[in-house]
Design an enzyme around this catalytic site. Structure first.
Site, PDB file in Angstrom:
ATOM      1  N   LYS A 286       0.843  -1.193   0.000  1.00 20.31           N
ATOM      2  CA  LYS A 286       0.000   0.000   0.000  1.00 20.31           C
ATOM      3  C   LYS A 286       0.885   1.252   0.000  1.00 20.31           C
ATOM      4  CE  LYS A 286      -4.054   1.954   2.387  1.00 20.31           C
ATOM      5  NZ  LYS A 286      -4.909   1.868   3.597  1.00 20.31           N
TER       6      LYS A 286
ATOM      7  N   SER B 189      -9.811   2.229   2.559  1.00 19.52           N
ATOM      8  CA  SER B 189      -8.900   2.930   1.679  1.00 19.52           C
ATOM      9  C   SER B 189      -7.974   2.002   0.895  1.00 19.52           C
ATOM     10  CB  SER B 189      -8.045   3.890   2.499  1.00 19.52           C
ATOM     11  OG  SER B 189      -7.202   3.178   3.404  1.00 19.52           O
TER      12      SER B 189
ATOM     13  N   SER C 258      -9.974  -0.162   6.748  1.00 17.27           N
ATOM     14  CA  SER C 258      -9.359  -0.033   5.421  1.00 17.27           C
ATOM     15  C   SER C 258      -8.640  -1.275   4.920  1.00 17.27           C
ATOM     16  CB  SER C 258      -8.374   1.138   5.415  1.00 17.27           C
ATOM     17  OG  SER C 258      -9.077   2.356   5.436  1.00 17.27           O
TER      18      SER C 258
END
Ligand code: ZN
Lengths: 501, 500
Positions: free
Chosen positions: B81, B156, B180
């Site tokens: 990420k 997210s 997330s």
């Protein structure tokens, strides 16, 4: 109507108003590393060389508390007779400024590590004033901005600014007094004496360099006036940029006279930050803000609470040295000094040196005399501090020993000390190299005495006639002839023997 | 499509370590897959082919030299990420303000991955600064759900979950502040774990909300997530909030669970996570999952956590408050975007104009919310009250875990919605995290594991399992048992349009 240039006569100020002081002192700790990262904590260095992701506030970087800084904070709190928090946290103080990498300062807010203390401050005349301490808390220093161009050297009007983050994250302790009231005309002196006492204490504890000129000890002076006899405090101003002990006193005094002039004229004091101006001893208004800054404090979520165990606190309490002023009092008693003698010792910064010289075998009177007089003169002429002279207490004690045994005269002893200060070696080496031996062979001295008496027969007659003090002229001649290497007392004895007086 | 991209991380590790395939060809296969499908999926913001292949070749060299692999996952590539720093490799956090920034240091998670011989394929897309539930808040355009390219992949960490579902990577790292990791896992039929707060170092994780953020493993199977969990977890002296305790034996727990016996395990169903706002197919999938847990031998009881109802409002005060402070550093002075730098603006104006230009609408919304919540006169009513709610939620968890070993609920109330459907309705968007937020507020461990497809729309549904702090192993035991009983879900996903 009133301009800042108008000041009230100081005598009138203290007749009409009571001053209230509040002093905030920031102390940079002399830990090896910064408050929240492993960067070296050292003064100076090329810009932005003592930095890492943490103290530059790079995205993702996290702080870790420096345990030694916490230890120093607790020790300072204990030395200031504070309570030590059983549990406390850091908080974020949020505001935007380019020299603050994260745009928040990691500080302590409503949970300081130390609180509710006091310090006894000794004024010049020996009067003791107790200053109450509100709190001592930990925080990190900011970087430094250098504003280039523009008239004032401040950010306003500058053409561009340079940022150096070497200082960002240096551990600071902020020590805040409770309001200091009832000092009257002595308020400026109390302010200076308080900061001096703090400096001496922190130096004795070896937790900070406490150099006001380098910013490792900084004082903000809050001053307000209230009409004589009133109980409600007036509006205060906060004066920053006070860079010496003397400036602390001057700044407080200046603000008192400035406030009084405004108040007497029916004006009101604007609560603001002011900058002390060393050149003329006045203060100037800082940049005023339209609205009060809201720092939006909240507990720092990147750090865990600090909960010093009571055992640890007690261990640290045992490391607190004797307070400098208590030590002075003890030394005055032990050495049986007059107040004036003590003041000479304190003012020249000779106490530790004299004590060490005594420890090395000298009498305190001899040790004191050397350090306060001849060595102090040498420090002045060599433009250095007494403690920085290139001679050790042990070497001074050796010189004193040689004088005591008659192997050196005082004059020779000073030459030996000069040699040591000039780096020629220890006292015995200097004596050897410079050939500074007392002439103690009486036959050699007698020849010189006879010669001197023969040269000044009228003086010899006076001595014979009972005017013993006239021998001084012959002694001088003998000393001159022997290049000062004779023991003057012995010379005198020989003269008196020779003339049969 | 290469067979290598269809294998689990555990299978790939086995083949690589026995020399059956090389790490380099495994990495290349995934890079090829990314080249083939990522134009449609947009899971990646940056692909680091050279860096990944170099790491893979180093693993191959070790194996050729007969050296033991650096870790059980050595040679198995991964998608990272874009909120975790990578030295010399762009790290944008999905924000324009960090466009072009090359971090001078690796996050601890990144460093551990490198030391474990895990090739990092690239950086995955995300909602800007991890604020969002759909990746639509990325400044670089949304990621699309491989199950339906017209739908969101969650957020997210939508890039990480989509990269798994699209077989672009066998493993991924996410971060979970309010869901997330878990919500994207649920809506892509992949596995995502939010470890115990402090279980995985946050050093180098660009902070959204420091007291809630937690990095964690993502995979297509529970065992793969467990293998990755053990690589990234453990105490880190660079993170003061890192837990100084042994890493729970999650791989052993996953292997034990896969044997299919949950007898002696007490499972609590959270009463508050059902009813209005929950899609019928999601609730029925959940009921089926609970029935399966019973069949596996678990004892199931209903428990009440009354304060969970206040979790969402408390979260939307605490997270914005912390973010308003955490994001203050993006001021154009030291790195990242700088606008209005023409000499005619003051430093303050440059800061302000840069922040206006560099931050998207959702980030600005939360910075303003947080600034307000922390301001003097409002602090007690907002931030202070929210912290009290947080304490109550932690107590609810503590009381529940006195009765049961794990809690279960749907991971999200609904299946993935269409791109654009909720962008103009922040409150509807926030409701996606209603089930996942309590675990962040209390700091305990939670997992989302696929629980089939919703009967109405054929889209993925996730089962959330929650465990006490430091008992992450329970998630893996229950999750692996359930996964084995339910059978694969991702297999039902047809081949992506683009790569057919
Ligand atoms: Zn540093």
């Amino acid at each position: 109507m009133t301009t800042t240039a108008e000041l009230m006569d100081y005598a009138e100020v203290v007749e009409r108003y009571d001053p209230v002081l509040g002093l905030e002192v920031h102390v940079e700790l002399s830990t090896n590393t910064k408050m929240f990262c492993g960067c070296p904590n050292s003064f100076g260095g090329d810009p932005n060389t003592h930095v890492c992701p943490v103290c530059l506030g790079l995205p993702g970087a996290l702080p870790v508390v420096n345990g030694t800084a916490v230890e120093s904070a607790i020790r300072i709190g204990l030395a200031l007779n504070c309570d030590i928090a059983e549990w406390c946290r850091f908080a974020r103080k949020n505001y935007f400024y380019p020299d603050m990498p994260k745009n928040f300062q990691t500080s302590q807010y409503d949970e300081p590590i130390a609180f509710d203390g006091y310090i006894d401050v000794v004024l010049d005349d020996g009067e003791v004033v107790r200053v109450d301490i509100e709190r001592a808390h930990m925080e990190e220093d900011t970087g430094k901005s250098l504003h280039v161009g523009g008239a004032t050297g401040r950010i306003h009007g500058a053409e561009h600014s340079l940022l150096d983050y070497n200082r960002a994250g240096v551990p600071l302790i902020e020590i805040v007094t409770k309001p200091i009231t009832g000092m009257g005309e002595r308020a400026p002196e109390v302010a200076r004496a308080y900061v001096t006492a703090l400096r001496d204490l922190l130096r004795a504890m070896d937790v900070s360099d406490v150099r006001m000129d380098q910013g490792s000890l900084r004082c903000d002076a809050n001053v307000s006036l209230m009409p004589k006899g009133a109980s409600e405090f007036g509006t205060r101003t906060e004066t920053k940029n006070v860079n010496s002990l003397r400036s602390v006193e001057r700044a407080v005094r200046h603000e008192m006279t400035r406030h009084a002039a405004i108040l007497a004229d029916g004006g009101s004091i604007k609560q603001e930050t002011r900058h002390f101006q060393e050149a003329d001893g006045t203060t100037a208004a800082g940049r005023t803000k339209e609205t009060a800054e809201d720092y939006r404090y909240f507990p720092e979520p990147d750090l865990v609470p600090i909960a010093p165990t009571r055992e640890w606190v007690e261990q640290l309490r045992a490391t607190i040295p004797e307070m400098p002023w208590e030590r002075r009092k003890r030394i005055q008693d032990d050495w049986n000094l007059t107040d004036e003698e003590l003041r000479d010792l304190v003012n020249t910064g000779a106490i530790d040196l004299v004590a060490a010289t005594v420890d090395a075998g000298a009498t305190q009177a001899d040790a004191r005399s050397w350090w306060v007089q001849y060595l102090n003169q040498q420090a002045t002429s060599r433009e250095t501090e007494l403690a920085d002279l290139a001679i050790t207490p042990a070497q001074v004690a050796r010189v004193i020993e040689l004088v005591g045994s008659g192997e050196l005269t005082n004059k020779l002893a000073r030459q030996v000390v000069d040699g040591v200060l000039d780096g020629e070696g220890d006292p015995d080496q200097v004596i050897e190299k410079r050939g500074l031996k007392v002439v103690s062979d009486d036959s050699a001295l007698l020849a010189a005495v006879d010669e001197a008496l023969a040269a000044q027969p009228d003086v010899a007659d006076k001595i014979r006639g009972g005017k013993v003090q006239a021998a001084g002229a012959i002694v001088g001649a003998v000393m001159k002839a022997t290049k000062g290497q004779a023991d003057a007392a012995r010379v005198r004895e020989l003269i008196l023997e020779r003339v049969g007086a | 499509m290469s067979d290598l991209t269809r294998l689990t991380a555990a299978e790939l590790a086995d083949k690589i370590h026995t020399g059956e395939v090389s790490a380099a060809e495994t990495t290349q296969a995934h890079l090829d897959r990314i080249a083939a499908v990522d134009g449609d999926v947009h899971a990646f913001l940056h692909v680091d082919a050279e860096g990944a292949l170099e790491a893979a070749r180093a693993v191959d060299a070790d194996i050729a030299a007969g050296t033991a692999p650096a870790s059980p996952l050595a040679g198995v590539p991964l998608a990272l990420k874009d909120v975790l720093t990578t030295k010399g490799v762009p790290t944008t956090c999905g924000s324009k303000t960090l466009e072009g920034w090359l971090p001078p240091y690796d996050a601890t998670v990144t460093r551990r991955l490198r030391e474990a011989g895990v090739p990092i394929l690239g950086k995955t897309n995300m909602d800007e600064f991890a604020m969002g539930s759909s990746t639509e808040n990325s400044a670089y355009g949304p990621t699309r759900n491989p199950w339906d390219l017209g739908r969101i992949p969650g957020g997210s960490g939508g890039g990480s979950s989509a990269s798994l579902a699209a077989y672009e990577a066998p493993l991924a790292i996410g971060t979970d502040t309010g869901g997330s990791i878990r919500q994207p896992a649920a809506v892509t039929a992949t596995v995502g774990v939010k470890p115990t707060y402090g279980g995985v170092s946050r050093y180098g994780l660009v902070a959204f909300s420091s007291s809630l953020d937690q990095a964690g493993p993502c995979g297509r199977t529970v065992l793969d997530a467990a293998l990755l969990h053990e690589v990234i977890a453990g105490h880190d002296p660079m993170d003061a909030t890192s837990v100084d305790a042994p890493v729970p034996a999650v791989v052993d727990a996953a292997r034990q669970g896969a044997r299919g016996d949950l007898s002696g395990v007490k499972v609590g169903v959270v009463r508050e996570f059902s009813g209005e706002g929950y899609q019928g197919g999601v609730l029925r999938s959940f009921e089926t999952a609970v029935a399966q847990l019973k069949e596996l031998g678990a004892e199931v009881v209903e428990v009440s956590c009354p304060n969970f109802t206040y979790a969402l409002p408390a979260y939307y005060l605490i997270a914005p408050s912390e973010c308003s402070s955490n994001l203050a550093r993006f001021d154009a002075m030291r790195y990242g975007l700088r606008v209005a730098d023409d000499g005619s603006h003051s430093a303050e104006e440059v800061m302000s104009l840069t922040r206006e230009e560099g931050f998207g609408a959702e980030v600005k919304r939360r910075v303003m919310l947080g600034t307000y919540a922390l301001s003097s006169g409002y602090y007690d009513a907002y931030y202070g009250s929210a912290q009290k709610v947080r304490t109550l939620i932690t107590r609810d968890f503590a009381a529940a875990f006195e009765q049961v070993d794990v809690l279960v609920s749907p991971t999200t109330p609904v299946t993935p919605f269409k791109l654009g459907e909720k962008v103009d309705d922040p409150l509807a968007m926030y409701l996606n995290d209603i089930c996942s937020i309590p675990a962040n507020l209390a700091g305990n461990a939670a997992m989302s594991v696929p629980s089939g497809l919703s009967e109405e729309d054929g889209l993925p549904v996730g089962l959330q399992i929650m465990a006490p702090a430091l008992a992450d192993d329970r998630l893996y035991r229950v999750g692996a048992a359930y996964e084995a009983a339910r059978g694969p879900v991702l297999d039902k996903l047809g081949e992506l349009e683009a790569s057919k």
